[in-house]
Design an enzyme around this catalytic site. Structure first.
Site, PDB file in Angstrom:
ATOM      1  N   CYS A  79     -38.002  12.220  34.116  1.00  0.00           N
ATOM      2  CA  CYS A  79     -38.779  11.117  33.539  1.00  0.00           C
ATOM      3  C   CYS A  79     -40.199  11.606  33.234  1.00  0.00           C
ATOM      4  CB  CYS A  79     -38.729   9.886  34.444  1.00  0.00           C
ATOM      5  SG  CYS A  79     -39.312   8.371  33.619  1.00  0.00           S
TER       6      CYS A  79
ATOM      7  N   HIS B  11     -32.866   8.909  33.894  1.00  0.00           N
ATOM      8  CA  HIS B  11     -32.903   8.863  35.357  1.00  0.00           C
ATOM      9  C   HIS B  11     -31.542   9.239  35.932  1.00  0.00           C
ATOM     10  CE1 HIS B  11     -36.856   6.939  36.019  1.00  0.00           C
ATOM     11  NE2 HIS B  11     -36.654   6.436  34.812  1.00  0.00           N
TER      12      HIS B  11
ATOM     13  N   GLU C  87     -30.808   9.722  38.972  1.00  0.00           N
ATOM     14  CA  GLU C  87     -30.606   9.007  40.240  1.00  0.00           C
ATOM     15  C   GLU C  87     -30.102   7.584  40.030  1.00  0.00           C
ATOM     16  OE1 GLU C  87     -34.830   7.769  39.170  1.00  0.00           O
ATOM     17  OE2 GLU C  87     -33.411   9.366  38.706  1.00  0.00           O
TER      18      GLU C  87
END
Length: 205
Positions: A80, A187, A189
């Site tokens: 990011c 992202h 995650e």
């Protein structure tokens, strides 16, 4: 050891949880000394470019990180805003970036193709990996889906550094790689098995 760089910006715990699910040992690091045995580096980031750069500059971590990345060639992935920090600079601020992977971070809002689109670019979007990308070399189908939340995008100076693109008004550089230096705008995650596979591939490079 997978070292997740904690300079006060980014959801460190989410990455620790992800690596734990993968059975990969990782730890949070916030001092230069804690980086001494780093085999891989994860540079997360959220928010404003200048704020993230200033926090990193003030953390005391930058000289050791530059030694590891630029001299010792320890693999690193920026995520990011962490990806945007790899660039030379950004439309979002005045501070110089790390310039580990030359490019400039540009505002979607300044591009004619994005004039009618909502900002930020938020939600699931399809990545188009390029054939030479090592980050996508194993475990991916033809249309991996990743979660995005951003209003600025990395524009690589050398397009040979682009590992995957995505489309939001225009086709933009969503993943970049130059040797051992990598960056991903979305992202991992938050991207379920696709994100897990990408970070697993990074660890196994």
């Amino acid at each position: 050891m997978i070292c997740i760089v904690d300079y006060g910006v980014g959801n460190i715990q989410a990455f620790l949880n992800l690596f734990k699910r993968l059975g990969i040992e990782a730890r949070r690091v916030n001092t230069p000394e804690a980086l001494s045995d780093a085999a891989r580096l994860v540079l997360p980031g959220v928010g404003h470019f200048d704020h993230a750069m200033q926090r990193l500059n003030d953390s005391g971590l930058r000289p050791k990180l530059e030694e590891l990345v630029l001299e010792d060639h320890v693999p690193v992935i920026g995520i990011c805003v962490g990806m945007q920090m790899l660039a030379t600079g950004s439309d979002e601020g005045d501070l110089p970036g790390l310039n580990w992977l030359p490019g400039h971070v540009r505002a979607f809002a300044n591009q004619p193709e994005n004039a009618t689109l909502p900002m930020p670019h938020m939600g699931w979007n399809e990545l188009q990996p390029l054939a030479h990308s090592t980050l996508f070399s194993r475990g991916f189908d033809d249309a991996p889906q990743f979660y995005f939340l951003h209003s600025y995008y990395f524009d690589a100076q050398d397009k040979h550094d682009v590992a995957a693109t995505a489309k939001y008004g225009l086709d933009f550089d969503a993943v970049v790689s130059r040797g051992h230096i990598h960056g991903i705008q979305c992202h991992p995650e938050k991207s379920h098995h696709w994100g897990e596979q990408l970070l697993k591939n990074f660890v196994e490079l």
